[in-house]
Design a protein around this motif. Structure first.
Motif, PDB file in Angstrom:
ATOM      1  N   THR A  38      48.200  38.305  35.463  1.00 21.65           N
ATOM      2  CA  THR A  38      48.504  37.140  34.605  1.00 21.65           C
ATOM      3  C   THR A  38      49.916  36.763  34.407  1.00 21.65           C
ATOM      4  O   THR A  38      50.232  35.900  33.821  1.00 21.65           O
ATOM      5  N   TYR A  39      50.898  37.743  34.790  1.00 24.71           N
ATOM      6  CA  TYR A  39      52.270  37.370  34.221  1.00 24.71           C
ATOM      7  C   TYR A  39      52.936  37.878  35.455  1.00 24.71           C
ATOM      8  O   TYR A  39      53.290  36.799  36.455  1.00 24.71           O
ATOM      9  N   ASP A 141      42.588  45.537  27.737  1.00 24.35           N
ATOM     10  CA  ASP A 141      42.100  44.809  29.385  1.00 24.35           C
ATOM     11  C   ASP A 141      40.506  44.793  28.829  1.00 24.35           C
ATOM     12  O   ASP A 141      39.679  44.890  29.875  1.00 24.35           O
ATOM     13  N   TYR A 146      39.909  34.746  31.378  1.00 25.47           N
ATOM     14  CA  TYR A 146      41.487  34.501  31.200  1.00 25.47           C
ATOM     15  C   TYR A 146      41.200  33.199  32.012  1.00 25.47           C
ATOM     16  O   TYR A 146      41.127  33.154  33.276  1.00 25.47           O
ATOM     17  N   GLU A 149      38.377  32.593  34.255  1.00 25.66           N
ATOM     18  CA  GLU A 149      38.008  33.611  35.303  1.00 25.66           C
ATOM     19  C   GLU A 149      37.932  34.843  34.678  1.00 25.66           C
ATOM     20  O   GLU A 149      38.416  35.393  33.864  1.00 25.66           O
ATOM     21  N   ASN A 152      40.242  39.890  36.513  1.00 24.54           N
ATOM     22  CA  ASN A 152      41.719  39.992  36.417  1.00 24.54           C
ATOM     23  C   ASN A 152      41.989  41.482  35.784  1.00 24.54           C
ATOM     24  O   ASN A 152      41.251  42.144  35.299  1.00 24.54           O
ATOM     25  N   THR A 238      53.600  43.732  32.702  1.00 23.92           N
ATOM     26  CA  THR A 238      53.104  43.122  31.326  1.00 23.92           C
ATOM     27  C   THR A 238      54.033  44.270  30.300  1.00 23.92           C
ATOM     28  O   THR A 238      53.403  44.791  29.720  1.00 23.92           O
TER      29      THR A 238
END
Length: 301
Positions: A38-39, A141, A146, A149, A152, A238
């Motif tokens: 996500t990053y 986690d 997210y 979704e 991920n 992250t």
């Protein structure tokens, strides 16, 4: 001492690249998947970086007093053929590649890749029943989704619990820290998922609690490199300030002797943010300690 370390094919610890499981105890497998982040992206190049750094590993583990490659038959099994850009198709490919390894009584040591791939790693351990998961991570986690979704690197733990892959009563998340959206991001692990956790500050006080939590259950270590302070492991997706040092986490890992491990993964290494290679070097050494834990148990010590 027959050739320099920087020559020859790039395999983990210069092990033979073998695609058979006959008389094999541990198979190192690259999982070059980073579609679930996500990053920062780039974890697909993590397996190659860790392999390159692992050439500096030597046969004798001074801290655990064991020569893992004398005790264990280890091979570099190569990489899983994931499908770039397609999470669920990659999940199917990962599970299909790892399940025969587990079914054959071989311990897979998986080098990622982002943390989303731990879900298919655990799916591949179904034949061993729900496993006690020791998740070293600065993040839970355990989000439900997210941006809508479900799959991920921030949701894999919740999905694994929902699928019955995790022995929640014997599992633990280790090293949580950093800013979060709400207190429930952490406390909800206990109240909703019945999953225990230790913050980074707890780790320094309660390290032995990890082994006590697992007990005699078959176990799986998932090691997200971002649990280590970015001063020691900058090459990750992250990063969170204020974490334990490389030495701290190696020491914690060495304390997990006697556990029946059925699998491991080391994830979230991104070489593009690791200019001096220290993150990959640490990941290779963490994998070496994991091998040593298996070797100690197999040797009856």
């Amino acid at each position: 001492m027959e050739s320099p370390r920087f020559t020859g094919p790039s395999t983990f610890a210069r092990l033979p690249h073998v695609r058979t499981l006959d008389e094999v105890d541990v198979a190192i497998v690259g999982v070059p998947f980073d579609t679930g982040v996500t990053y920062r992206v780039g974890g697909r190049f993590g397996p190659n970086a860790v392999r390159a750094a692992s050439v500096m590993l030597r046969p004798y583990n001074t801290n655990l007093d064991v020569k893992p490659f004398d005790v264990l038959s280890c091979v570099d099994y190569g990489d899983v053929a994931i499908v770039p850009g397609y999470t669920e198709r990659s999940y199917a490919a990962i599970e299909a590649a790892i399940e025969p390894i587990v079914a054959g009584g071989v311990v897979p040591l998986l080098i990622g890749g982002d943390h989303a791939c731990t879900l298919p790693h655990l799916r591949a351990t179904r034949s061993r029943g729900p496993v006690a998961v020791i998740d070293f991570d600065s993040h839970t986690d355990a989000w439900d989704a997210y941006f809508g979704e479900k799959y991920n690197h921030g949701t894999w733990m919740r999905r694994a619990i929902e699928e019955g892959l995790v022995d929640v009563g014997h599992s633990i998340e280790v090293g949580l820290r950093g800013s979060i959206y709400d207190a429930d991001d952490w406390t909800g692990l206990r109240s909703e998922l019945r999953l225990e956790y230790l913050t980074t500050e707890d780790v320094f006080r309660l390290g032995p609690a990890i082994r006590e939590r697992v007990g005699d259950r078959p176990a799986f270590i998932s090691f997200d490199i971002d649990v280590v302070d970015p001063a020691y492991a900058p090459g990750t997706g992250t990063p969170e300030a204020g974490g334990p040092s490389a030495h701290d986490m190696l020491a914690v890992l060495r304390g997990l002797t006697g556990i029946d491990f059925v699998g491991f993964d080391v994830v979230e290494v991104i070489p593009a943010y690791d200019p001096a290679g220290q993150t990959a070097t640490l990941a290779a050494n963490l994998a070496y300690e994991m091998l040593s834990l298996v070797a100690l148990r197999r040797s009856g010590r």
